[in-house]
Write a protein that holds these residues in place. Structure first.
Motif, PDB file in Angstrom:
ATOM      1  N   ASN A 147      -7.633  -2.128  -0.357  1.00  0.00           N
ATOM      2  CA  ASN A 147      -8.624  -2.249   0.714  1.00  0.00           C
ATOM      3  C   ASN A 147      -9.339  -3.596   0.641  1.00  0.00           C
ATOM      4  OD1 ASN A 147      -9.934  -1.291   3.019  1.00  0.00           O
ATOM      5  ND2 ASN A 147     -11.661  -0.476   1.840  1.00  0.00           N
ATOM      6  N   SER A 199     -11.607  -4.982   7.654  1.00  0.00           N
ATOM      7  CA  SER A 199     -10.485  -4.328   6.984  1.00  0.00           C
ATOM      8  C   SER A 199      -9.173  -5.013   7.344  1.00  0.00           C
ATOM      9  CB  SER A 199     -10.427  -2.845   7.388  1.00  0.00           C
ATOM     10  OG  SER A 199     -11.602  -2.174   6.995  1.00  0.00           O
ATOM     11  N   SER A 228      -8.706   0.980   4.906  1.00  0.00           N
ATOM     12  CA  SER A 228      -9.509   1.469   6.037  1.00  0.00           C
ATOM     13  C   SER A 228      -9.171   0.746   7.336  1.00  0.00           C
ATOM     14  CB  SER A 228     -10.998   1.304   5.714  1.00  0.00           C
ATOM     15  OG  SER A 228     -11.308  -0.045   5.392  1.00  0.00           O
ATOM     16  N   ASN A 245      -5.317   3.735   7.567  1.00  0.00           N
ATOM     17  CA  ASN A 245      -6.504   4.265   6.907  1.00  0.00           C
ATOM     18  C   ASN A 245      -6.120   5.375   5.925  1.00  0.00           C
ATOM     19  OD1 ASN A 245      -9.452   4.681   6.643  1.00  0.00           O
ATOM     20  ND2 ASN A 245      -9.015   6.635   7.656  1.00  0.00           N
TER      21      ASN A 245
END
Length: 299
Positions: free
Chosen positions: A129, A136, A178, A193
């Motif tokens: 991440n 993101s 994410s 995600n």
């Protein structure tokens, strides 16, 4: 030699089609655990520098360092640490990727036939991440998939041929990605995600040709990688959705050329590109062209 040049030309002729180049989750590179060229030495250090082109406009620089310890003629152990720098329209993001711990056992050769087996683990340095300016990023920009994986593999050597098979099983998912395509301003990369990835299975065939002076070795090889199921992600409502089309077959062509500098050291050049690809590749392993330079020193 003509066959090698023909194979090399075929690789170059298709390297402009963007597609799944390999599984840089690790399964494509563990075949080094089957190498036997430096078995007269107890230790081998390898330094690698890899350049590759990915989906959209993403380019990668992925060096690694590995160390192999041979405890006996039969058993060896390899530790490897990877790094990845991805550059594209989202920006540039660099980070350590994964560490690998691989054990290899080689059975006694009989009638020019020899089996070996390996097992090991991959451990991520990140939860997949990484962000740029708080935004993101898709998995194409991540240095790791954020999973602890188990490797199981075997190799059969007969004369100049090597045939190996392996499976990579994600056993612990630490992925905290994410990224949502809906909020990214582009639909090039699928939503990932809280990504969950399915296992990979690999079959590889390699033919080795050495020059009369034993300085050069050419290893054209072909890899079949099957992604064993559709991956999934959590949508904006927290519900898990399968990514249809992410299951399937990848076929890669690879040409390895190695040169023995001394009895203890060698240089290796590897060129790879895909022939057959999966329909959807959310894991960010998209490569159209991979060029690797490797230096090995044994002592």
């Amino acid at each position: 030699m003509k066959k090698i040049l023909l194979f090399f030309g075929l690789l170059l002729s298709v390297n402009n089609s963007f597609s799944q180049g390999c599984s840089d989750a690790g399964i494509c590179s563990i075949n080094h655990g089957f190498d036997a060229d430096a078995k007269q030495f107890k230790n081998t250090l390898e330094l690698a520098s890899i350049y590759s082109l990915g989906d959209a406009d993403v380019a990668y620089f992925s060096p690694y360092v590995s160390y192999t310890k041979r405890f006996s003629e039969r058993f060896s152990f390899t530790a490897k640490v990877t790094f990845s720098a991805a550059n594209g329209s989202f920006g540039t993001r660099s980070q350590f990727g994964d560490s690998f711990l691989i054990g290899n056992y080689t059975f006694k050769e009989k009638d020019k036939k020899q089996w070996s087996v390996l097992t090991g683990f991959k451990f991520p340095f990140t939860a997949s991440n990484l962000k740029i300016n708080g935004y993101s990023l898709p998995l194409d920009y991540q240095s790791s998939l954020g999973t602890i994986d188990l490797f199981l593999g075997t190799n059969f050597r007969y004369h100049k041929w090597d045939f190996n098979a392996a499976i990579q099983l994600p056993i612990v998912n630490l992925n905290k990605n994410s990224y949502f395509r809906e909020y990214a301003g582009t639909d090039v990369f699928p939503s990932t995600n809280l990504f969950e990835r399915k296992p990979d299975a690999l079959l590889r065939a390699t033919y080795s040709i050495k020059t009369p002076n034993q300085k050069f070795t050419f290893k054209p090889n072909v890899l079949f990688i099957y992604h064993l199921g559709n991956d999934s992600y959590a949508n904006i409502f927290g519900q898990r959705e399968s990514i249809i089309g992410s299951e399937g077959l990848t076929v890669n062509g690879n040409l390895i050329t190695s040169y023995n500098l001394t009895k203890q050291s060698s240089l290796e050049l590897s060129l790879a590109t895909p022939f057959v690809v999966r329909e959807v590749r959310p894991d960010g392993l998209t490569r159209s062209f991979v060029l690797g330079l490797y230096y090995q020193y044994s002592f």
